[in-house]
Design a protein around this motif. Structure first.
Motif, PDB file in Angstrom:
ATOM      1  N   CYS A  50       0.824  -1.221   0.000  1.00 49.72           N
ATOM      2  CA  CYS A  50       0.000   0.000   0.000  1.00 49.72           C
ATOM      3  C   CYS A  50       0.850   1.259   0.000  1.00 49.72           C
ATOM      4  CB  CYS A  50      -0.909   0.040   1.225  1.00 49.72           C
ATOM      5  SG  CYS A  50      -2.171  -1.196   1.206  1.00 49.72           S
ATOM      6  N   LEU A  52       2.767   2.217   2.508  1.00 48.98           N
ATOM      7  CA  LEU A  52       2.906   2.778   3.861  1.00 48.98           C
ATOM      8  C   LEU A  52       4.308   2.527   4.409  1.00 48.98           C
ATOM      9  CD1 LEU A  52      -0.461   1.800   5.589  1.00 48.98           C
ATOM     10  CD2 LEU A  52       0.197   3.982   4.608  1.00 48.98           C
ATOM     11  N   LYS A  75      -1.245   4.764  -4.853  1.00 48.61           N
ATOM     12  CA  LYS A  75      -2.333   5.175  -3.956  1.00 48.61           C
ATOM     13  C   LYS A  75      -3.634   5.510  -4.682  1.00 48.61           C
ATOM     14  CE  LYS A  75       0.697   6.654  -0.277  1.00 48.61           C
ATOM     15  NZ  LYS A  75       1.246   7.742   0.509  1.00 48.61           N
ATOM     16  N   TYR A  80      -7.979   0.387   0.963  1.00 48.49           N
ATOM     17  CA  TYR A  80      -7.378  -0.351   2.077  1.00 48.49           C
ATOM     18  C   TYR A  80      -8.337  -0.337   3.258  1.00 48.49           C
ATOM     19  CZ  TYR A  80      -4.261  -0.996   6.148  1.00 48.49           C
ATOM     20  OH  TYR A  80      -3.689  -1.409   7.317  1.00 48.49           O
ATOM     21  N   ARG A  84      -8.987  -2.643  12.134  1.00 50.06           N
ATOM     22  CA  ARG A  84      -9.540  -1.739  13.150  1.00 50.06           C
ATOM     23  C   ARG A  84     -10.621  -0.835  12.590  1.00 50.06           C
ATOM     24  NH1 ARG A  84      -4.841   0.816  16.589  1.00 50.06           N
ATOM     25  NH2 ARG A  84      -6.663   1.457  17.790  1.00 50.06           N
ATOM     26  N   SER A  86     -10.892   1.715  10.235  1.00 48.99           N
ATOM     27  CA  SER A  86     -10.466   3.089  10.505  1.00 48.99           C
ATOM     28  C   SER A  86     -11.500   4.139  10.107  1.00 48.99           C
ATOM     29  CB  SER A  86      -9.162   3.363   9.786  1.00 48.99           C
ATOM     30  OG  SER A  86      -8.242   2.359  10.101  1.00 48.99           O
ATOM     31  N   PHE A  99     -16.322  12.494   4.043  1.00 49.66           N
ATOM     32  CA  PHE A  99     -14.898  12.773   4.240  1.00 49.66           C
ATOM     33  C   PHE A  99     -14.042  11.933   3.304  1.00 49.66           C
ATOM     34  CE2 PHE A  99     -10.931  11.424   6.397  1.00 49.66           C
ATOM     35  CZ  PHE A  99     -10.232  12.597   6.174  1.00 49.66           C
ATOM     36  N   GLY A 102     -14.363  13.018  -0.167  1.00 53.53           N
ATOM     37  CA  GLY A 102     -13.597  14.241  -0.409  1.00 53.53           C
ATOM     38  C   GLY A 102     -12.112  13.974  -0.558  1.00 53.53           C
ATOM     39  N   TYR A 104     -10.806  11.394  -1.805  1.00 57.92           N
ATOM     40  CA  TYR A 104     -10.543  10.838  -3.136  1.00 57.92           C
ATOM     41  C   TYR A 104     -11.077  11.738  -4.242  1.00 57.92           C
ATOM     42  CZ  TYR A 104      -8.724   6.604  -1.088  1.00 57.92           C
ATOM     43  OH  TYR A 104      -7.943   5.712  -0.393  1.00 57.92           O
TER      44      TYR A 104
ATOM     45  N   ARG B   5      -9.206  18.433  -1.411  1.00 60.37           N
ATOM     46  CA  ARG B   5      -8.845  17.481  -0.357  1.00 60.37           C
ATOM     47  C   ARG B   5      -8.590  18.208   0.957  1.00 60.37           C
ATOM     48  NH1 ARG B   5      -5.803  14.035  -4.475  1.00 60.37           N
ATOM     49  NH2 ARG B   5      -3.877  15.117  -3.950  1.00 60.37           N
ATOM     50  N   ALA B   8     -11.866  18.997   2.473  1.00 60.03           N
ATOM     51  CA  ALA B   8     -12.518  17.826   3.076  1.00 60.03           C
ATOM     52  C   ALA B   8     -11.918  17.537   4.454  1.00 60.03           C
ATOM     53  CB  ALA B   8     -12.348  16.614   2.159  1.00 60.03           C
ATOM     54  N   ILE B   9     -10.591  17.653   4.558  1.00 61.97           N
ATOM     55  CA  ILE B   9      -9.929  17.358   5.835  1.00 61.97           C
ATOM     56  C   ILE B   9     -10.268  18.433   6.875  1.00 61.97           C
ATOM     57  CG2 ILE B   9      -7.685  17.133   6.970  1.00 61.97           C
ATOM     58  CD1 ILE B   9      -6.673  16.045   4.219  1.00 61.97           C
ATOM     59  N   GLU B 206      -5.102  10.406  15.542  1.00 57.85           N
ATOM     60  CA  GLU B 206      -5.230   9.662  14.279  1.00 57.85           C
ATOM     61  C   GLU B 206      -4.296   8.448  14.279  1.00 57.85           C
ATOM     62  OE1 GLU B 206      -6.905  10.606  11.231  1.00 57.85           O
ATOM     63  OE2 GLU B 206      -7.479  12.685  11.585  1.00 57.85           O
ATOM     64  N   SER B 210      -5.436   4.589  14.478  1.00 58.59           N
ATOM     65  CA  SER B 210      -4.970   4.065  13.190  1.00 58.59           C
ATOM     66  C   SER B 210      -5.781   4.584  12.003  1.00 58.59           C
ATOM     67  CB  SER B 210      -4.909   2.534  13.177  1.00 58.59           C
ATOM     68  OG  SER B 210      -6.166   1.980  12.951  1.00 58.59           O
ATOM     69  N   THR B 211      -6.543   5.651  12.195  1.00 57.50           N
ATOM     70  CA  THR B 211      -7.231   6.264  11.058  1.00 57.50           C
ATOM     71  C   THR B 211      -6.213   6.917  10.122  1.00 57.50           C
ATOM     72  OG1 THR B 211      -7.613   8.133  12.529  1.00 57.50           O
ATOM     73  CG2 THR B 211      -9.473   6.699  12.091  1.00 57.50           C
ATOM     74  N   ASP B 213      -3.650   5.541   8.925  1.00 62.87           N
ATOM     75  CA  ASP B 213      -3.331   4.587   7.856  1.00 62.87           C
ATOM     76  C   ASP B 213      -4.262   4.780   6.669  1.00 62.87           C
ATOM     77  OD1 ASP B 213      -1.344   3.519   9.331  1.00 62.87           O
ATOM     78  OD2 ASP B 213      -2.469   1.772  10.016  1.00 62.87           O
ATOM     79  N   GLN B 214      -5.547   4.976   6.997  1.00 63.36           N
ATOM     80  CA  GLN B 214      -6.550   5.133   5.956  1.00 63.36           C
ATOM     81  C   GLN B 214      -6.244   6.366   5.104  1.00 63.36           C
ATOM     82  OE1 GLN B 214      -8.810   2.530   6.363  1.00 63.36           O
ATOM     83  NE2 GLN B 214      -9.224   2.989   4.227  1.00 63.36           N
ATOM     84  N   ILE B 215      -5.726   7.411   5.755  1.00 60.48           N
ATOM     85  CA  ILE B 215      -5.381   8.628   5.020  1.00 60.48           C
ATOM     86  C   ILE B 215      -4.064   8.432   4.270  1.00 60.48           C
ATOM     87  CG2 ILE B 215      -4.703  11.048   5.332  1.00 60.48           C
ATOM     88  CD1 ILE B 215      -6.772  11.140   7.588  1.00 60.48           C
ATOM     89  N   ASN B 216      -3.135   7.701   4.896  1.00 63.27           N
ATOM     90  CA  ASN B 216      -1.836   7.487   4.250  1.00 63.27           C
ATOM     91  C   ASN B 216      -1.926   6.654   2.977  1.00 63.27           C
ATOM     92  OD1 ASN B 216      -0.352   9.018   5.992  1.00 63.27           O
ATOM     93  ND2 ASN B 216       0.201   7.322   7.338  1.00 63.27           N
ATOM     94  N   VAL B 217      -2.924   5.774   2.891  1.00 61.30           N
ATOM     95  CA  VAL B 217      -3.040   4.977   1.660  1.00 61.30           C
ATOM     96  C   VAL B 217      -3.787   5.744   0.578  1.00 61.30           C
ATOM     97  CG1 VAL B 217      -2.951   2.729   2.785  1.00 61.30           C
ATOM     98  CG2 VAL B 217      -5.161   3.808   2.377  1.00 61.30           C
ATOM     99  N   SER B 218      -4.323   6.919   0.933  1.00 58.06           N
ATOM    100  CA  SER B 218      -5.050   7.721  -0.047  1.00 58.06           C
ATOM    101  C   SER B 218      -4.073   8.681  -0.715  1.00 58.06           C
ATOM    102  CB  SER B 218      -6.163   8.495   0.659  1.00 58.06           C
ATOM    103  OG  SER B 218      -5.604   9.600   1.313  1.00 58.06           O
ATOM    104  N   PRO B 219      -4.514   9.353  -1.774  1.00 56.15           N
ATOM    105  CA  PRO B 219      -3.596  10.270  -2.461  1.00 56.15           C
ATOM    106  C   PRO B 219      -3.287  11.547  -1.675  1.00 56.15           C
ATOM    107  CG  PRO B 219      -5.468   9.650  -3.859  1.00 56.15           C
ATOM    108  CD  PRO B 219      -5.791   9.221  -2.486  1.00 56.15           C
ATOM    109  N   VAL B 220      -3.873  11.714  -0.491  1.00 54.94           N
ATOM    110  CA  VAL B 220      -3.624  12.924   0.308  1.00 54.94           C
ATOM    111  C   VAL B 220      -2.127  13.039   0.634  1.00 54.94           C
ATOM    112  CG1 VAL B 220      -4.014  13.973   2.568  1.00 54.94           C
ATOM    113  CG2 VAL B 220      -5.917  12.966   1.324  1.00 54.94           C
TER     114      VAL B 220
END
Lengths: 308, 377
Positions: A50, A52, A75, A80, A84, A86, A99, A102, A104, B5, B8-9, B206, B210-211, B213-220
């Motif tokens: 991914c 990370l 990405k 993913y 947990r 997320s 959210f 937004g 994406y 983006r 949104a954040i 965050e 572990s939220t 991680d969800q942001i890190n796998v996104s294009p942000v």
């Protein structure tokens, strides 16, 4: 066409090697099961795929992009979902969906369409204003999957998505995974529920960072298990388990609920033969014995025990 | 940087803040509490000092001497002693902070052009106050002496001219009011604490859930994430600053003498340094508890002790003076006092602005480097 091609993927943390030269490939649209015990290197591999974590050596192509050189592009083609879920518990269902939409870059009608879809698959229609933290685990899990694929990624990584969820929810969650796969999404899933692995079209097993078995469930069962497996019932199950371990004609023995599974060496073919041998040596009465087809669990126990 | 983006954040972050009523209330009540607390409780202005007097002379001149003292706002007559021996017990029992004994023959000696003495005893336990009392009394005695000399020579038909007329005027803070001096310092302290702690907590949260991680796998990108997440806190910090300025005016008549625009812009620069410090804390801390402890430790103590907020940096030992540079609050305090109290402009505090920018740069750089290192490990 391959969605993921891992080529000697390796990750070291100091002197500890978490993932050791793992190579595999995942076809587009398939459900690919990635199995292994806790600490075997599953999460580390997923995190590398991914983008990370950076691999120490080796590389992988995800959706055609190198995770080393084109992590940014990777990405855009992946989704993913971690064990947990997320999601933000202090935000409502609708706010979480908006959210991630937004994030994406979804807005207007395309966001609205995906929001409706997620509400449908999670059975949350009319509950947009409910706080996510108050939802039951199974619902949260479906919402998390929905938000993970809100941007229709080519590949979705699910890291133990069913842990801590009740069996009924788990079953319906797998139906959802199947429907994603049918639409052409590649699903890369880790789990430690081996009965779930049966739903995967291809499986790899890693242990201590190394790939030790690969193939579909039928192949794994016929290729790695050549000897017979017997399911045995007895009032003295525990003593039987202990004494059977020491017998020369027993390869593996492990407990399964109120029975034990016993893999024998090739010299034993018949149930009666085994029953007589066991009863005469241990003095413990058997109440039932039958030959059973191997399950994936038998395969993995055999593979992991065999290594030791 | 993708504005959609970021939006949104920021929107999501604002919802977190608005939903957490306790945090919100704390962030808004905290400044009001601090300004009232510091404004009323910490007051270095010395007024209504209790004074006890034993007048053995009982003449019109000795009465004039004591009345001149007690008529001012600085001294109140608390005990009129009947013997000079009482002075001891009056000071001991805290019935007065200073005791004055006027000897017999005070009037006669002065009229006859002889030297005379007045005994002044000051409670020296609180050195700061004792010093101020000493200065007040010294000034008073000077004025009294000059007047007495004029009166005596006038009787002889000569007009006495004082060679050097001493009448200082205090600029910028004419009343020497402590509160006026403290209000700008409070702004920096509140912004530093709320800025660093709230920013570090929001990022660590965050991580903890572990939220991230969800942001890190996104294009942000990191830049988008940081910008989006801090925007609501910048707004909140500015509201905090406004609360302090308004309350400072309402409660303590503290008026901003300089430009509001410069106040706003330099506050933004200071907030940047607070945020980079907060980011740094969030990078090194893995739980909210650790972040809170570290954040409090590196902000509260230095901004209170080392920033020149209350204690003058110039009067600290050289070694400590060097250490004071670790807190951005020190530099912001110089800027704030320049704008707030002296009403002067950029040319007087641009070095401090440059310092704050460098400070932000260093901590942003460190945060990014450590994050990259953690990723590659």
């Amino acid at each position: 066409m391959n969605s993921i091609v891992a080529d000697n993927l390796t990750k070291k943390f100091g002197s500890f090697t978490s993932v050791d030269s793992v190579s595999f490939s995942v076809k587009q649209g398939e459900i690919f099961g990635f199995l292994g015990a806790n600490g075997a290197g599953k999460s580390t591999t997923i995190k590398m795929l991914c983008g990370l974590l950076e691999p120490t050596s080796g590389d992988a192509a995800v959706g055609g992009y190198s995770i080393k050189k084109e992590a940014d592009k990777v990405k855009t083609v992946i989704g993913y979902m971690s064990q947990r879920f997320s999601l933000y518990n202090d935000l409502t269902v609708g706010e979480n969906i908006n959210f991630f939409g937004g994030v994406y870059g979804l807005y207007g009608n395309s966001l609205k369409e995906r929001r409706e879809w997620i509400l449908d698959i999670a059975n949350l229609r009319g509950k947009e204003n409910t706080l996510t933290g108050s939802l039951p685990g199974g619902v949260k899990q479906r919402l998390a999957l929905g938000t993970a694929v809100i941007h229709r990624p080519e590949i979705v990584f699910l890291d133990e998505p069913t842990s801590g969820v009740d069996p009924v929810s788990r079953r319906s969650f797998w139906e959802l995974i199947h429907s994603l796969s049918e639409e052409g999404t590649t699903v890369f899933v880790t789990t430690h529920y081996l009965e779930e692995a049966e739903f995967c079209s291809n499986i790899i097993l890693i242990d201590a960072g190394r790939l030790i078995a690969e193939g579909n469930s039928k192949f794994l069962k016929s290729n790695y298990i050549t000897n017979k497996i017997f399911e045995i019932r007895s009032p003295g199950l525990i003593e039987l388990l202990d004494s059977a371990k020491k017998l020369p004609f027993v390869e593996d023995v492990s407990i399964f609920g109120n029975s034990i599974h016993l893999m024998v060496t090739s010299e034993i073919e018949e149930a009666d033969d085994l029953k007589n041998r066991l009863e005469s040596i241990t003095g413990i009465k058997l109440t039932g014995i039958e030959v059973i087809p191997p399950s994936l669990e038998d395969v993995f126990i055999h593979l992991l025990e065999g290594k030791k | 940087m993708n504005i959609k983006r970021v939006k949104a954040i920021a929107k999501k972050e604002l919802k977190h803040v608005l939903r957490d009523k306790v945090l919100l209330l704390l962030l808004l009540i905290f400044p009001a509490f601090l300004i009232s607390f510091f404004g009323y409780a910490i007051n270095f202005d010395v007024q209504n000092i209790k004074l006890s007097v034993y007048d053995a002379d009982k003449s019109s001149l000795s009465r004039e001497f004591t009345e001149g003292l007690t008529a001012s706002e600085y001294f109140d007559l608390s005990v009129y002693m009947l013997s000079s021996e009482e002075a001891d017990s009056v000071l001991e029992h805290k019935e007065a902070a200073a005791a004055i004994v006027i000897p017999e023959g005070f009037n006669a000696d002065i009229r006859n052009g002889k030297n005379t003495g007045v005994q002044i005893l000051i409670d020296g336990v609180d050195a700061n106050t004792a010093n101020i009392i000493k200065n007040y009394l010294e000034g008073y005695v000077n004025v009294f002496n000059t007047q007495a000399m004029k009166d005596i020579t006038a009787l002889k038909g000569i007009e006495l001219k004082v060679p050097l007329n001493y009448s200082p005027v205090f600029w910028y803070n004419p009343d020497l009011s402590t509160t006026y001096f403290l209000v700008p310092g409070l702004i920096s302290m509140i912004l530093l604490i709320t800025g660093v702690i709230s920013v570090s907590l929001t990022f660590v949260k965050e991580k903890e859930k572990s939220t991230i991680d969800q942001i890190n796998v996104s294009p942000v990108t990191n830049g988008e994430l940081i910008t989006g997440k801090i925007l609501p806190y910048i707004a909140l910090s500015l509201i905090d600053a406004v609360i302090v300025v308004v309350l400072g005016y309402i409660l303590f008549d503290a008026v901003v003498q300089g430009s509001y625009l410069q106040l706003f812009l330099s506050t933004l620069v200071f907030l940047m340094s607070c945020i980079s410090l907060g980011l740094f804390v969030s990078v090194i801390a893995d739980s909210q508890q650790v972040a809170f402890t570290v954040g409090t430790f590196i902000t509260l103590l230095p901004s209170f002790i080392l920033s020149g907020f209350i204690f003058q940096i110039e009067s600290m030992p050289k070694f400590i003076q060097i250490i004071t540079n670790i807190t951005p609050a020190k530099f912001y305090n110089v800027i704030l006092r320049a704008i707030y109290i002296r009403g002067v402009g950029w040319e007087n505090f641009w070095p401090q602005i440059v310092y704050l920018l460098i400070f932000s740069g260093i901590f942003l750089f460190l945060s990014v480097k450590i994050t990259q290192k953690k990723r590659a490990l």
